[in-house]
Design a protein around this motif. Structure first.
Motif, PDB file in Angstrom:
ATOM      1  N   ASN A  39       1.202  -1.632  -0.009  1.00 40.32           N
ATOM      2  CA  ASN A  39       0.246  -0.336  -0.244  1.00 40.32           C
ATOM      3  C   ASN A  39       0.804   1.270  -0.041  1.00 40.32           C
ATOM      4  O   ASN A  39       0.464   2.296  -0.083  1.00 40.32           O
ATOM      5  CB  ASN A  39      -1.303  -0.082   1.082  1.00 40.32           C
ATOM      6  N   ARG A  40       2.267   1.474   0.398  1.00 42.93           N
ATOM      7  CA  ARG A  40       2.779   1.813   0.047  1.00 42.93           C
ATOM      8  C   ARG A  40       2.984   3.076  -1.335  1.00 42.93           C
ATOM      9  O   ARG A  40       3.205   3.992  -1.176  1.00 42.93           O
ATOM     10  CB  ARG A  40       4.390   2.124   0.629  1.00 42.93           C
ATOM     11  N   TYR A  41       2.762   2.075  -2.282  1.00 43.79           N
ATOM     12  CA  TYR A  41       2.709   2.786  -3.942  1.00 43.79           C
ATOM     13  C   TYR A  41       1.789   2.654  -4.694  1.00 43.79           C
ATOM     14  O   TYR A  41       0.988   1.611  -4.510  1.00 43.79           O
ATOM     15  CB  TYR A  41       3.929   1.440  -4.343  1.00 43.79           C
ATOM     16  N   PRO A  42       1.195   3.838  -4.340  1.00 41.03           N
ATOM     17  CA  PRO A  42      -0.284   4.148  -5.316  1.00 41.03           C
ATOM     18  C   PRO A  42       0.292   3.945  -6.818  1.00 41.03           C
ATOM     19  O   PRO A  42       1.747   3.259  -7.473  1.00 41.03           O
ATOM     20  CB  PRO A  42      -0.576   5.651  -5.519  1.00 41.03           C
ATOM     21  N   SER A  43      -0.936   3.484  -7.622  1.00 37.71           N
ATOM     22  CA  SER A  43      -1.598   2.752  -8.580  1.00 37.71           C
ATOM     23  C   SER A  43      -2.165   3.474 -10.138  1.00 37.71           C
ATOM     24  O   SER A  43      -2.812   4.336  -8.978  1.00 37.71           O
ATOM     25  CB  SER A  43      -1.384   1.243  -8.383  1.00 37.71           C
ATOM     26  N   GLY A  44      -1.321   3.285 -10.713  1.00 41.74           N
ATOM     27  CA  GLY A  44      -2.342   3.823 -11.688  1.00 41.74           C
ATOM     28  C   GLY A  44      -3.636   3.455 -11.735  1.00 41.74           C
ATOM     29  O   GLY A  44      -4.886   4.119 -13.006  1.00 41.74           O
ATOM     30  N   LEU A  45      -4.540   2.533 -11.255  1.00 42.78           N
ATOM     31  CA  LEU A  45      -5.968   2.035 -11.125  1.00 42.78           C
ATOM     32  C   LEU A  45      -6.583   2.966 -10.450  1.00 42.78           C
ATOM     33  O   LEU A  45      -7.805   2.889 -10.073  1.00 42.78           O
ATOM     34  CB  LEU A  45      -5.656   1.020 -10.869  1.00 42.78           C
ATOM     35  N   GLN A  46      -6.203   3.467  -9.492  1.00 41.11           N
ATOM     36  CA  GLN A  46      -6.391   4.401  -8.421  1.00 41.11           C
ATOM     37  C   GLN A  46      -7.612   5.830  -8.756  1.00 41.11           C
ATOM     38  O   GLN A  46      -7.106   6.227  -9.487  1.00 41.11           O
ATOM     39  CB  GLN A  46      -5.606   4.852  -6.979  1.00 41.11           C
ATOM     40  N   LYS A  47      -8.318   6.179  -7.838  1.00 43.71           N
ATOM     41  CA  LYS A  47      -9.371   6.813  -8.068  1.00 43.71           C
ATOM     42  C   LYS A  47      -8.201   8.170  -8.275  1.00 43.71           C
ATOM     43  O   LYS A  47      -8.126   9.253  -9.569  1.00 43.71           O
ATOM     44  CB  LYS A  47     -10.751   7.606  -7.372  1.00 43.71           C
ATOM     45  N   ASP A  48      -7.865   8.870  -7.587  1.00 40.74           N
ATOM     46  CA  ASP A  48      -7.274  10.264  -7.507  1.00 40.74           C
ATOM     47  C   ASP A  48      -5.838  10.420  -8.478  1.00 40.74           C
ATOM     48  O   ASP A  48      -5.846  11.175  -8.636  1.00 40.74           O
ATOM     49  CB  ASP A  48      -6.248  10.123  -5.975  1.00 40.74           C
ATOM     50  N   VAL A  49      -5.262   9.027  -8.296  1.00 40.42           N
ATOM     51  CA  VAL A  49      -4.413   8.842  -9.590  1.00 40.42           C
ATOM     52  C   VAL A  49      -4.422   9.608 -10.984  1.00 40.42           C
ATOM     53  O   VAL A  49      -4.284   9.930 -12.064  1.00 40.42           O
ATOM     54  CB  VAL A  49      -3.419   7.664  -9.472  1.00 40.42           C
ATOM     55  N   ALA A  50      -5.931   8.769 -10.841  1.00 47.47           N
ATOM     56  CA  ALA A  50      -6.674   8.604 -12.168  1.00 47.47           C
ATOM     57  C   ALA A  50      -6.727  10.026 -12.899  1.00 47.47           C
ATOM     58  O   ALA A  50      -7.336  10.655 -13.906  1.00 47.47           O
ATOM     59  CB  ALA A  50      -7.624   7.066 -12.572  1.00 47.47           C
ATOM     60  N   LEU A  51      -7.729  10.534 -11.597  1.00 47.32           N
ATOM     61  CA  LEU A  51      -8.317  12.553 -11.770  1.00 47.32           C
ATOM     62  C   LEU A  51      -7.185  13.438 -12.062  1.00 47.32           C
ATOM     63  O   LEU A  51      -7.347  14.112 -13.393  1.00 47.32           O
ATOM     64  CB  LEU A  51      -8.752  12.498 -10.268  1.00 47.32           C
TER      65      LEU A  51
END
Length: 597
Positions: A160-172
């Motif tokens: 969970n330390r590493y955000p992915s491109g599928l997360q909503k905040d990253v996608a926004l």
């Protein structure tokens, strides 16, 4: 730490060796006495084995073998450096026998070995012995389950330390990036999903890139210098949208590092461009190429390279030495060359598999891709065609339904397999667009596999695990984790081999078999893949003054035919751990790395 302090700390770890070496009159005598001491230590361990925990016993034996190896005469010869002479010189306090560039990394390596042979590594504390081992039945199972739940929690927290491109905040955030890029190039949503538009607008210079994201001064200078000296560089608009606008590299470190060359890389490439004795062909592909466009290192599979460019350039690409530029116009070889290469496959019935790579073959036009596949499919003994491509990562809109349908026509279960091998390097690269591209192949019946290059940019605790777990969820099987190539120009990306071995045991092993199905390998020049999980395929033979390990790699056919070994130098573990501090890591959490050989 001052040299004298390091020497004192070293001998405190094993006063017996210090006393032994101090009483020796020369290096030859010191080597004989040390070997006798190590043999005696091994005998002592054997006598005490009933009082030692099996894991302590195993580690002590391994440390004894390594110390004996690196202080041997053969290791001196192979590595051009004498650990034995250095230790004797340190004990005798003879400056003439001590390398002037002895580093803290060297002392840390030897210090850990000294502790290891005494059973003082600190890796296994008695307080950590689980209670369930002294129990049985349901009580033992219950306690073991609680222990496993704790380990699972460690994995979750690490991933969970590493955000992915599928997360909503990253996608926004990336939707905003996309709109800014479209506004800059006067494009629209339809353009964005058109791979031809993407290729037409590849970003090729620092000025354009700096209008789309913020660049540091060093990033800008490195790109400008690379272009001035005609080094290949290019990034698709889509891949630029995966970068954060601010240059902190907190989350997009792996994305930026993939395509923005560090200054050290640029300067090294410029320095050696006219050096006839230097070759960027680290894998010595020219020595394994029986005809142009073909590389063969193994009995049943060979590489076909029908296209010599990509939609963008990865800095540490294995073949950066033969690619002119991103989406270069003259990347397609003459038809006669391709015909001769295909003829080679026809004339060698032992080849039942071919890897079509490059460059990136999926950047070619549809008809050209199908022409290659059609010719290969006509060769009766070809049972499998792999397509190596990073297109699903950097240009997913290129994976059209029409292209997938035409490729799938050659996938005939029971007769011929078409497999896609791609290169996702970080969870931050995985997006909804990439997922859709992958699923097009999966729904057409084809399997996808991933080859990750283990670099500094994805080597923190559970960073690779995060990628493997998400790859499985989008439909890709982890296949290989490659240790970074030992190319001088990409030293900034390199990670010690011991770190990859540590990752496979202490992190990947905590996940399920389907997630950790990939193999850790080191690609040995000319020889091919050396499996790092199997210690019989490589051995540590020396520690250099700067703390770098020297390994001897055995060829894959070592039990089949007489082939030379390969000597290669790794990067310093100590320097790697110091570098991790710059990413907010605590080196203590990686301390066991010294005991992976």
């Amino acid at each position: 730490m001052l040299l004298n302090e390091q020497i004192i700390r070293l001998w405190e770890c094993n006063p017996d060796i210090y006393d032994l070496l101090r009483r020796c009159s020369n290096v030859i005598d010191a080597r004989i006495k040390l070997n006798k001491y190590l043999a005696k230590q091994h005998d002592e361990i054997e006598r005490r084995h009933e009082w030692l925990h099996p894991l302590d016993y195993d580690l002590m034996c391994k440390c004894l073998v390594v110390l004996q190896t690196i202080t041997g005469d053969r290791s001196d010869h192979l590595s051009n450096f004498s650990v034995m002479k250095t230790l004797w010189g340190l004990a005798q306090n003879l400056d003439s026998e001590i390398a002037t560039d002895l580093s803290e990394g060297f002392f840390e390596e030897i210090r850990h070995l000294f502790l290891g042979i005494r059973g003082s590594s600190g890796l296994y504390e008695r307080s950590q012995l689980p209670l369930y081992q002294s129990m049985s039945g349901r009580d033992a199972a219950f306690l073991r389950s609680k222990d496993l739940e704790h380990k699972a929690q460690l994995v979750r927290e690490g991933v969970n330390r590493y955000p992915s491109g599928l997360q909503k905040d990253v996608a926004l955030r990336r939707a905003e990036n996309k709109q800014n890029i479209l506004d800059y190039f006067h494009g629209n949503e339809q353009d964005w999903h058109n791979h031809v538009w993407q290729l037409k607008h590849i970003i090729r210079d620092a000025k354009t890139l700096s209008c789309l994201i913020e660049l540091t001064d060093e990033e800008r200078k490195a790109i400008e210098l690379a272009r001035e000296y005609h080094l290949p560089f290019g990034i698709t608009p889509y891949y630029v949208s995966l970068m954060d606008r601010e240059p902190s590299r907190n989350n997009d470190h792996a994305v930026r590092a993939q395509v923005i060359p560090p200054m050290s890389y640029v300067e090294h490439m410029i320095h050696n461009r006219n050096n006839i004795e230097y070759s960027s062909d680290f894998m010595l592909e020219q020595d394994t190429s029986p005809v142009d466009l073909v590389t063969r290192r193994y009995p049943n599979i060979a590489i076909l390279k029908p296209y010599n460019t990509c939609s963008q350039i990865c800095v540490y690409c294995q073949r950066n030495w033969e690619i002119d530029d991103a989406y270069a116009k003259k990347a397609l070889p003459p038809k006669e060359k391709i015909t001769r290469a295909l003829k080679f496959f026809e004339q060698n019935p032992g080849l039942d598999e071919v890897l079509v790579t490059g460059g990136d073959p999926l950047v070619m036009k549809d008809d050209r891709i199908i022409e290659i596949l059609d010719r290969l499919a006509q060769i009766e003994h070809i049972q499998r065609i792999r397509i190596g491509s990073r297109t699903p990562v950097v240009l997913p809109m290129r994976i059209t339904q029409e292209l997938v349908g035409r490729i799938a026509a050659y996938h005939v279960p029971g007769q011929r397999e078409i497999a896609i091998v791609t290169h996702f390097e970080h969870v931050y690269e995985i997006t909804e667009d990439a997922l859709i591209a992958v699923q097009k192949f999966r729904l057409a019946g084809m399997s996808l596999y991933n080859q990750m290059v283990f670099t500094f940019e994805n080597s923190r605790r559970f960073e690779a695990v995060a990628l493997r777990k998400l790859l499985r969820l989008i439909g890709i099987d982890p296949y290989y984790t490659f240790n970074t190539k030992g190319k001088e120009e990409t030293n900034e990306y390199r990670v010690p081999i011991a770190r990859l071995e540590q990752e496979m045991v202490e992190e990947a092993r905590l996940t399920s078999g389907l997630v950790r199905a990939d193999a850790a390998v080191y690609n040995v020049p000319r020889l091919g893949k050396n499996y790092l999980r199997a210690q019989q395929q490589h051995r540590l033979i020396s520690i250099l003054p700067d703390g770098r390990r020297v390994y001897e790699f055995l060829p894959w056919e070592s039990r089949i035919s007489l082939v030379d070994t390969y000597i290669d130098t790794d990067v310093s573990i100590h320097e790697y751990l110091e570098k991790l501090k710059t990413r907010g890591e605590n080196p203590h959490n990686y301390e066991s790395i010294y005991y992976y050989f």
